[in-house]
Write a protein that holds these residues in place. Structure first.
Motif, short mmCIF file in Angstrom:
data_model
loop_
_atom_site.label_atom_id
_atom_site.label_comp_id
_atom_site.label_asym_id
_atom_site.label_seq_id
_atom_site.Cartn_x
_atom_site.Cartn_y
_atom_site.Cartn_z
N GLY A 73 0.84 -1.19 0.00
CA GLY A 73 0.00 0.00 0.00
C GLY A 73 0.88 1.24 0.00
N THR A 74 0.28 2.40 0.09
CA THR A 74 1.04 3.65 0.09
C THR A 74 1.88 3.75 1.37
N PRO A 75 3.07 4.35 1.31
CA PRO A 75 3.93 4.44 2.48
C PRO A 75 3.31 5.23 3.65
N ASP A 76 2.32 6.09 3.37
CA ASP A 76 1.65 6.80 4.46
C ASP A 76 0.88 5.85 5.36
N CYS A 77 0.43 4.74 4.80
CA CYS A 77 -0.43 3.82 5.55
C CYS A 77 0.11 2.40 5.64
N PHE A 78 1.24 2.12 5.00
CA PHE A 78 1.79 0.77 4.99
C PHE A 78 3.28 0.85 5.29
N GLY A 79 3.74 0.02 6.21
CA GLY A 79 5.16 -0.02 6.53
C GLY A 79 5.68 -1.43 6.43
N VAL A 80 7.00 -1.57 6.44
CA VAL A 80 7.63 -2.89 6.34
C VAL A 80 8.71 -3.05 7.40
N HIS A 81 8.93 -4.30 7.74
CA HIS A 81 10.03 -4.67 8.63
C HIS A 81 10.70 -5.90 8.03
N LEU A 82 12.03 -5.88 7.96
CA LEU A 82 12.80 -6.97 7.37
C LEU A 82 13.49 -7.78 8.46
N VAL A 83 13.37 -9.09 8.36
CA VAL A 83 14.08 -10.00 9.24
C VAL A 83 15.02 -10.80 8.34
N THR A 84 16.32 -10.70 8.59
CA THR A 84 17.31 -11.28 7.68
C THR A 84 18.19 -12.27 8.42
N ARG A 85 18.47 -13.41 7.76
CA ARG A 85 19.41 -14.39 8.28
C ARG A 85 20.44 -14.64 7.18
N GLU A 86 21.71 -14.57 7.57
CA GLU A 86 22.79 -14.74 6.59
C GLU A 86 23.65 -15.95 6.92
N THR A 87 24.05 -16.66 5.87
CA THR A 87 25.06 -17.71 5.97
C THR A 87 26.07 -17.41 4.87
N PRO A 88 27.17 -18.14 4.82
CA PRO A 88 28.12 -17.93 3.73
C PRO A 88 27.53 -18.22 2.34
N GLU A 89 26.45 -19.04 2.28
CA GLU A 89 25.86 -19.42 1.00
C GLU A 89 24.57 -18.69 0.66
N THR A 90 23.84 -18.22 1.66
CA THR A 90 22.52 -17.65 1.42
C THR A 90 22.25 -16.40 2.25
N VAL A 91 21.29 -15.62 1.76
CA VAL A 91 20.68 -14.53 2.53
C VAL A 91 19.19 -14.81 2.50
N THR A 92 18.59 -15.05 3.67
CA THR A 92 17.17 -15.34 3.77
C THR A 92 16.47 -14.13 4.36
N VAL A 93 15.44 -13.66 3.66
CA VAL A 93 14.73 -12.46 4.08
C VAL A 93 13.26 -12.78 4.30
N GLU A 94 12.76 -12.34 5.44
CA GLU A 94 11.32 -12.38 5.70
C GLU A 94 10.85 -10.94 5.72
N LEU A 95 9.89 -10.62 4.86
CA LEU A 95 9.34 -9.27 4.77
C LEU A 95 8.01 -9.26 5.50
N ARG A 96 7.90 -8.39 6.48
CA ARG A 96 6.65 -8.25 7.22
C ARG A 96 6.06 -6.88 6.89
N GLY A 97 4.78 -6.86 6.57
CA GLY A 97 4.08 -5.62 6.29
C GLY A 97 3.11 -5.32 7.41
N GLY A 98 2.82 -4.05 7.60
CA GLY A 98 1.89 -3.65 8.64
C GLY A 98 1.60 -2.17 8.56
N THR A 99 1.04 -1.65 9.61
CA THR A 99 0.67 -0.24 9.67
C THR A 99 1.68 0.53 10.49
N PRO A 100 2.22 1.63 9.96
CA PRO A 100 3.10 2.46 10.78
C PRO A 100 2.31 2.99 11.99
N PRO A 101 2.94 3.10 13.16
CA PRO A 101 2.20 3.54 14.35
C PRO A 101 1.47 4.86 14.15
N GLU A 102 2.06 5.78 13.42
CA GLU A 102 1.44 7.09 13.20
C GLU A 102 0.23 7.03 12.27
#
Length: 134
Positions: A73-102
């Motif tokens: 959604g638009t950045p005024d009403c939708f925010g994201v948080h990234l959770v990342t795990r790294e190894t020498p072979e991979t980068v694993t990303v979990e993208l979480r979407g939600g509402t900014p507190p404001e």
């Protein structure tokens, strides 16, 4: 003594101590695409309200780092948080979407936005495979 009322296969698996697909997501490979400067850049916000998993569509290289691409959604009403795990072979990303507190309680338009977010890395991406928790 504790009584438990359940129905369905997932309940039986939980009672038996077996993990379900929702409890143990399998990361999937994410396709690489050329950077798209027209995408709206979202900033990681760990304070988003009601976070939920959001699909990563692709990734682009950003110097030695990377950006994940998604629809939101638009950045005024939708925010994201990234959770990342790294190894020498991979980068694993979990993208979480939600509402900014404001934006909690704010009226928002329903508009799809092609978004991207920079993924902070401990080491350069190099030849590591990018995986997404979907």
């Amino acid at each position: 003594m504790r009584a438990v009322a359940t129905t369905g296969l997932a309940s039986l698996l939980l009672l038996a101590g077996c993990p379900t697909a929702a409890a143990d997501p399998n990361p999937v490979a994410v396709p690489e695409v050329a950077p798209d400067p027209a995408r709206t850049l979202f900033v990681d916000n760990p304070a988003i309200v009601d976070p939920h998993r959001t699909d990563i569509e692709s990734f682009s290289r950003d110097g030695e780092g990377l950006r994940v691409n998604f629809t939101a959604g638009t950045p005024d009403c939708f925010g994201v948080h990234l959770v990342t795990r790294e190894t020498p072979e991979t980068v694993t990303v979990e993208l979480r979407g939600g509402t900014p507190p404001e934006a909690v309680g704010r009226m928002c338009i329903a508009l799809a936005v092609s978004g991207a977010a920079e993924v902070p890395l401990q080491a350069p991406l190099g030849s590591r495979q990018v995986l997404a928790v979907q």
